[in-house]
Write a protein that holds these residues in place. Structure first.
Motif, PDB file in Angstrom:
ATOM      1  N   SER A   1      24.416 -75.194  24.050  1.00 37.05           N
ATOM      2  CA  SER A   1      24.054 -74.346  22.914  1.00 37.05           C
ATOM      3  C   SER A   1      22.748 -73.602  23.139  1.00 37.05           C
ATOM      4  CB  SER A   1      23.954 -75.190  21.642  1.00 37.05           C
ATOM      5  OG  SER A   1      25.189 -75.783  21.317  1.00 37.05           O
ATOM      6  N   GLY A   2      21.874 -74.155  23.970  1.00 38.31           N
ATOM      7  CA  GLY A   2      20.563 -73.551  24.181  1.00 38.31           C
ATOM      8  C   GLY A   2      20.470 -72.620  25.368  1.00 38.31           C
ATOM      9  N   LEU A   3      21.579 -72.303  26.013  1.00 34.04           N
ATOM     10  CA  LEU A   3      21.529 -71.447  27.203  1.00 34.04           C
ATOM     11  C   LEU A   3      21.228 -69.997  26.846  1.00 34.04           C
ATOM     12  CD1 LEU A   3      24.650 -72.697  29.187  1.00 34.04           C
ATOM     13  CD2 LEU A   3      22.252 -73.090  29.772  1.00 34.04           C
ATOM     14  N   GLY A   4      20.437 -69.345  27.696  1.00 41.05           N
ATOM     15  CA  GLY A   4      20.233 -67.906  27.593  1.00 41.05           C
ATOM     16  C   GLY A   4      19.227 -67.498  26.538  1.00 41.05           C
ATOM     17  N   GLY A   5      19.058 -66.180  26.430  1.00 40.02           N
ATOM     18  CA  GLY A   5      18.092 -65.622  25.499  1.00 40.02           C
ATOM     19  C   GLY A   5      18.610 -65.443  24.095  1.00 40.02           C
ATOM     20  N   THR A   6      19.920 -65.574  23.894  1.00 41.77           N
ATOM     21  CA  THR A   6      20.527 -65.551  22.570  1.00 41.77           C
ATOM     22  C   THR A   6      21.830 -66.316  22.631  1.00 41.77           C
ATOM     23  OG1 THR A   6      21.439 -64.182  20.779  1.00 41.77           O
ATOM     24  CG2 THR A   6      21.717 -63.355  23.021  1.00 41.77           C
ATOM     25  N   SER A   7      22.171 -66.951  21.531  1.00 41.02           N
ATOM     26  CA  SER A   7      23.457 -67.654  21.436  1.00 41.02           C
ATOM     27  C   SER A   7      24.431 -66.898  20.534  1.00 41.02           C
ATOM     28  CB  SER A   7      23.244 -69.068  20.881  1.00 41.02           C
ATOM     29  OG  SER A   7      22.693 -69.000  19.563  1.00 41.02           O
TER      30      SER A   7
END
Length: 308
Positions: free
Chosen positions: A212-218
């Protein structure tokens, strides 16, 4: 091998050899649809296994190596009412496009295929399938990645895959394309060296939190999740994230089809669960009735939807 009813591999090979641009033309003609329609639920048929070298179904080690048979089964499944689309690697998607089987169906492209089943480098799951730009160029509807993490992995495979997955989340979000992330905590069996997925409440909970916390936006991230070993744990597990999720169907547990369907039915009633993504258990049911297996799964979605 060879030709299955309604699917001629010779014709497909001839088109590919003589007119390779036909694939892009078929993709351009494909009638598209919104990701969510009607009930807001998703029923996706998965066929991304072969590109990872995972060809077995039950005791048939090479069942999915018969491409004409696989395509025939996919065409049957995709034609059933209530089926929203397919998840596959580019070669399968291209075949289905040429066969005209994807009009008004969602197409989800499988992105990382580098972690071949059973390989010593299985956790180094590099992105050797669709890229975000490929999905955008072909007019496909979403992408999917597999994220297997072994806390005891002595090599860089897990962390390399984790970083690559985060960048894929960013690339898909930049194009406003949904991305289905399928996370697992895994460990090597000390006796055989085979990877085993941790389907305990703790294992699935941690995998959801990390994904759920991957990347710069979910904003464009969905989760693709298994049902826990103890189905009673599923409600607590799904409290870990607000991201929409689909259930990974997987194989029929212990050969008990009715019990597996009941596990799905219970999980489908949870508030963040929006559908099913099922592959071999629908395409290769024990009784051989693909249409019947698909219709049963569709009925599960219908009877567990908020409007049922």
């Amino acid at each position: 091998m060879g030709e299955a009813a309604g699917v001629d591999l010779g014709w497909l090979a001839r088109v590919r050899a003589e007119d390779p641009g036909a694939v892009a033309e078929a993709a351009g003609r494909r009638k598209r649809r919104p990701l969510l329609a009607g009930s807001g639920r998703l029923m996706i048929v998965a066929a991304d296994h072969p590109a990872r070298g995972a060809l077995g179904v039950g005791d048939r080690s090479f069942a999915m190596a018969d491409r004409a048979d696989l395509l025939r089964r996919l065409c049957v499944a995709l034609a059933r009412p209530g089926v929203d689309g397919v998840l596959a690697s580019a070669d399968v998607v291209d075949d289905l496009l040429l066969l005209g089987a994807l009009d008004d169906r969602l197409v989800i492209g499988s992105m990382n295929r580098g972690g071949l089943a059973g390989a010593s480098f299985e956790l180094d799951d590099r992105f050797t399938g669709y890229r975000a730009e490929d999905l955008e160029r072909s007019g496909l509807d979403a992408g999917k990645l597999l994220l297997r993490l072994d806390y005891e992995d002595p090599g860089p495979g897990s962390v390399r895959t984790l970083e690559s997955a985060a960048r894929a989340v960013d690339a898909m979000a930049a194009r406003r394309l949904p991305l289905f992330v399928e996370p697992f905590l895994t460990r090597r069996d000390p006796a055989t060296g085979a990877l085993r997925s941790d389907l305990s409440r703790a294992g699935v909970t941690r995998s959801i939190a990390v994904a759920s916390g991957l990347g710069g936006t979910s904003a464009y991230t969905w989760l693709k999740l298994p049902v826990t070993e103890d189905p009673d744990d599923m409600a607590r597990v799904m409290e870990t994230s607000s991201l929409p999720a689909v259930l990974l169907g997987g194989d029929i547990k212990d050969g008990d089809q009715d019990a597996t369907y009941e596990r799905w039915r219970a999980a489908l009633q949870l508030p963040t669960v929006r559908g099913l993504v099922v592959g071999r258990s629908l395409l290769y049911p024990a009784d051989g009735d693909v249409a019947g297996a698909v219709d049963t799964a569709v009925d599960l979605l219908r009877t567990t939807s908020p409007d049922a």
